[in-house]
Design a protein around this motif. Structure first.
Motif, PDB file in Angstrom:
ATOM      1  N   UNK A   8      -3.059 -13.219   1.187  1.00 24.58           N
ATOM      2  CA  UNK A   8      -4.283 -13.303   2.552  1.00 24.58           C
ATOM      3  C   UNK A   8      -3.100 -10.947   2.612  1.00 24.58           C
ATOM      4  N   UNK A   9      -1.680 -11.294   2.836  1.00 31.50           N
ATOM      5  CA  UNK A   9      -1.128 -10.364   2.779  1.00 31.50           C
ATOM      6  C   UNK A   9      -1.528  -9.027   1.458  1.00 31.50           C
ATOM      7  N   UNK A  10      -0.739  -9.099   0.394  1.00 32.86           N
ATOM      8  CA  UNK A  10      -0.916  -8.963  -0.272  1.00 32.86           C
ATOM      9  C   UNK A  10      -2.149  -8.163  -0.611  1.00 32.86           C
ATOM     10  N   UNK A  11      -3.347  -8.840  -0.599  1.00 33.21           N
ATOM     11  CA  UNK A  11      -4.946  -7.829  -0.501  1.00 33.21           C
ATOM     12  C   UNK A  11      -5.282  -7.072   0.587  1.00 33.21           C
ATOM     13  N   UNK A  12      -5.113  -7.213   1.415  1.00 33.86           N
ATOM     14  CA  UNK A  12      -4.696  -6.793   2.731  1.00 33.86           C
ATOM     15  C   UNK A  12      -4.175  -5.297   2.107  1.00 33.86           C
ATOM     16  N   UNK A  13      -2.992  -5.372   1.887  1.00 35.07           N
ATOM     17  CA  UNK A  13      -1.625  -3.577   1.235  1.00 35.07           C
ATOM     18  C   UNK A  13      -2.735  -3.118   0.004  1.00 35.07           C
ATOM     19  N   UNK A  14      -3.037  -4.266  -0.856  1.00 33.69           N
ATOM     20  CA  UNK A  14      -3.619  -3.507  -2.060  1.00 33.69           C
ATOM     21  C   UNK A  14      -5.043  -2.619  -1.332  1.00 33.69           C
ATOM     22  N   UNK A  15      -5.584  -2.879  -0.398  1.00 41.39           N
ATOM     23  CA  UNK A  15      -7.358  -2.738  -0.129  1.00 41.39           C
ATOM     24  C   UNK A  15      -6.566  -1.069   0.952  1.00 41.39           C
ATOM     25  N   UNK A  16      -5.364  -1.404   1.145  1.00 40.19           N
ATOM     26  CA  UNK A  16      -5.067  -0.703   2.276  1.00 40.19           C
ATOM     27  C   UNK A  16      -4.410   0.497   1.533  1.00 40.19           C
ATOM     28  N   UNK A  17      -3.439   0.628   0.870  1.00 40.08           N
ATOM     29  CA  UNK A  17      -2.340   1.255  -0.425  1.00 40.08           C
ATOM     30  C   UNK A  17      -3.880   2.174  -1.126  1.00 40.08           C
ATOM     31  N   UNK A  18      -4.912   1.457  -1.920  1.00 44.60           N
ATOM     32  CA  UNK A  18      -5.813   2.990  -2.381  1.00 44.60           C
ATOM     33  C   UNK A  18      -6.567   3.447  -1.420  1.00 44.60           C
ATOM     34  N   UNK A  19      -6.766   2.558  -0.323  1.00 48.07           N
ATOM     35  CA  UNK A  19      -7.415   4.085   0.933  1.00 48.07           C
ATOM     36  C   UNK A  19      -6.829   4.759   0.958  1.00 48.07           C
ATOM     37  N   UNK A  20      -5.176   4.816   1.112  1.00 50.52           N
ATOM     38  CA  UNK A  20      -4.433   5.950   1.251  1.00 50.52           C
ATOM     39  C   UNK A  20      -4.415   6.841   0.216  1.00 50.52           C
ATOM     40  N   UNK A  21      -4.302   6.287  -0.567  1.00 51.34           N
ATOM     41  CA  UNK A  21      -4.322   7.020  -1.943  1.00 51.34           C
ATOM     42  C   UNK A  21      -5.388   7.691  -2.330  1.00 51.34           C
ATOM     43  N   UNK A  22      -5.958   7.196  -1.713  1.00 50.18           N
ATOM     44  CA  UNK A  22      -7.439   7.810  -2.204  1.00 50.18           C
ATOM     45  C   UNK A  22      -7.455   9.468  -1.292  1.00 50.18           C
ATOM     46  N   UNK A  23      -7.160   8.751   0.355  1.00 52.57           N
ATOM     47  CA  UNK A  23      -7.235   9.790   1.415  1.00 52.57           C
ATOM     48  C   UNK A  23      -6.141  11.132   0.987  1.00 52.57           C
ATOM     49  N   UNK A  24      -5.064  10.477  -0.236  1.00 52.33           N
ATOM     50  CA  UNK A  24      -4.088  11.672  -0.028  1.00 52.33           C
ATOM     51  C   UNK A  24      -4.023  12.981  -1.347  1.00 52.33           C
ATOM     52  N   UNK A  25      -4.984  12.026  -1.610  1.00 50.06           N
ATOM     53  CA  UNK A  25      -5.899  12.678  -3.102  1.00 50.06           C
ATOM     54  C   UNK A  25      -5.079  12.169  -4.271  1.00 50.06           C
ATOM     55  N   UNK A  26      -4.708  10.786  -4.406  1.00 49.08           N
ATOM     56  CA  UNK A  26      -2.758  10.463  -5.935  1.00 49.08           C
ATOM     57  C   UNK A  26      -4.222   9.312  -6.328  1.00 49.08           C
ATOM     58  N   UNK A  27      -4.934   9.466  -6.354  1.00 49.12           N
ATOM     59  CA  UNK A  27      -5.017   8.000  -6.296  1.00 49.12           C
ATOM     60  C   UNK A  27      -5.799   7.730  -8.123  1.00 49.12           C
ATOM     61  N   UNK A  28      -6.052   9.248  -8.387  1.00 43.63           N
ATOM     62  CA  UNK A  28      -7.210   9.427  -9.756  1.00 43.63           C
ATOM     63  C   UNK A  28      -5.996  10.029 -10.765  1.00 43.63           C
ATOM     64  N   UNK A  29      -5.314   9.734 -11.702  1.00 47.19           N
ATOM     65  CA  UNK A  29      -4.388  10.244 -12.427  1.00 47.19           C
ATOM     66  C   UNK A  29      -4.522   9.486 -13.455  1.00 47.19           C
ATOM     67  N   UNK A  30      -4.109   9.976 -14.526  1.00 44.47           N
ATOM     68  CA  UNK A  30      -3.824  10.096 -16.403  1.00 44.47           C
ATOM     69  C   UNK A  30      -3.111   8.302 -16.137  1.00 44.47           C
ATOM     70  N   UNK A  31      -3.289   7.108 -16.744  1.00 46.46           N
ATOM     71  CA  UNK A  31      -2.836   6.190 -16.582  1.00 46.46           C
ATOM     72  C   UNK A  31      -2.501   5.063 -15.622  1.00 46.46           C
ATOM     73  N   UNK A  32      -1.789   4.473 -15.567  1.00 46.18           N
ATOM     74  CA  UNK A  32      -1.142   3.863 -14.536  1.00 46.18           C
ATOM     75  C   UNK A  32      -1.166   4.600 -13.071  1.00 46.18           C
ATOM     76  N   UNK A  33      -1.698   3.894 -12.266  1.00 49.59           N
ATOM     77  CA  UNK A  33      -1.870   4.824 -11.280  1.00 49.59           C
ATOM     78  C   UNK A  33      -0.068   4.826 -10.422  1.00 49.59           C
ATOM     79  N   UNK A  34       1.031   4.734 -10.629  1.00 51.88           N
ATOM     80  CA  UNK A  34       1.961   4.435  -9.973  1.00 51.88           C
ATOM     81  C   UNK A  34       2.550   4.758  -8.484  1.00 51.88           C
ATOM     82  N   UNK A  35       1.341   6.374  -7.842  1.00 50.13           N
ATOM     83  CA  UNK A  35       1.554   6.327  -6.821  1.00 50.13           C
ATOM     84  C   UNK A  35       1.204   5.120  -5.671  1.00 50.13           C
ATOM     85  N   UNK A  36      -0.181   4.891  -6.165  1.00 49.54           N
ATOM     86  CA  UNK A  36      -1.677   3.905  -5.233  1.00 49.54           C
ATOM     87  C   UNK A  36      -0.259   3.073  -5.884  1.00 49.54           C
ATOM     88  N   UNK A  37       0.515   2.446  -6.554  1.00 50.93           N
ATOM     89  CA  UNK A  37       0.919   0.999  -6.709  1.00 50.93           C
ATOM     90  C   UNK A  37       2.195   1.205  -5.944  1.00 50.93           C
TER      91      UNK A  37
END
Length: 93
Positions: A39-68
């Motif tokens: 549960x903590x992992x799923x919530x953190x993954x969702x919030x991390x994706x939202x945060x990365x998109x809000x900061x504009x770093x969610x769309x990168x070439x290859x694996x999204x290390x910053x989002x991860x």
């Protein structure tokens, strides 16, 4: 966004991995059941994706290390909070 069975399974797997990595980052032993880590992992993954998109770093070439990184950091914070709350609750009984 359509929720499919495959999407739900992938979200659960990612949540479990992110939650497990969050537990590894937090020092000491955490007394948490596997389902709570998930549960903590799923919530953190969702919030991390939202945060990365809000900061504009969610769309990168290859694996999204910053989002991860955001996801694992939020999972570590969540694990620390949940594990700390659980240990305090046990001490007061």
């Amino acid at each position: 966004m359509e929720l499919t069975l495959t999407g739900i399974i992938v979200a659960l797997i990612v949540g479990l991995v992110v939650g497990a990595l969050g537990r590894l980052v937090v020092p000491g032993k955490q007394h948490m059941p596997l389902w709570l880590t998930l549960v903590v992992g799923v919530v953190a993954a969702l919030l991390g994706t939202v945060l990365a998109r809000a900061l504009g770093v969610a769309t990168t070439a290859g694996f999204d290390w910053i989002e991860f990184f955001f996801q694992v950091a939020l999972a570590a914070i969540g694990v620390a909070l949940v594990a700390g709350t659980g240990s305090r609750r046990r001490l007061t009984r």
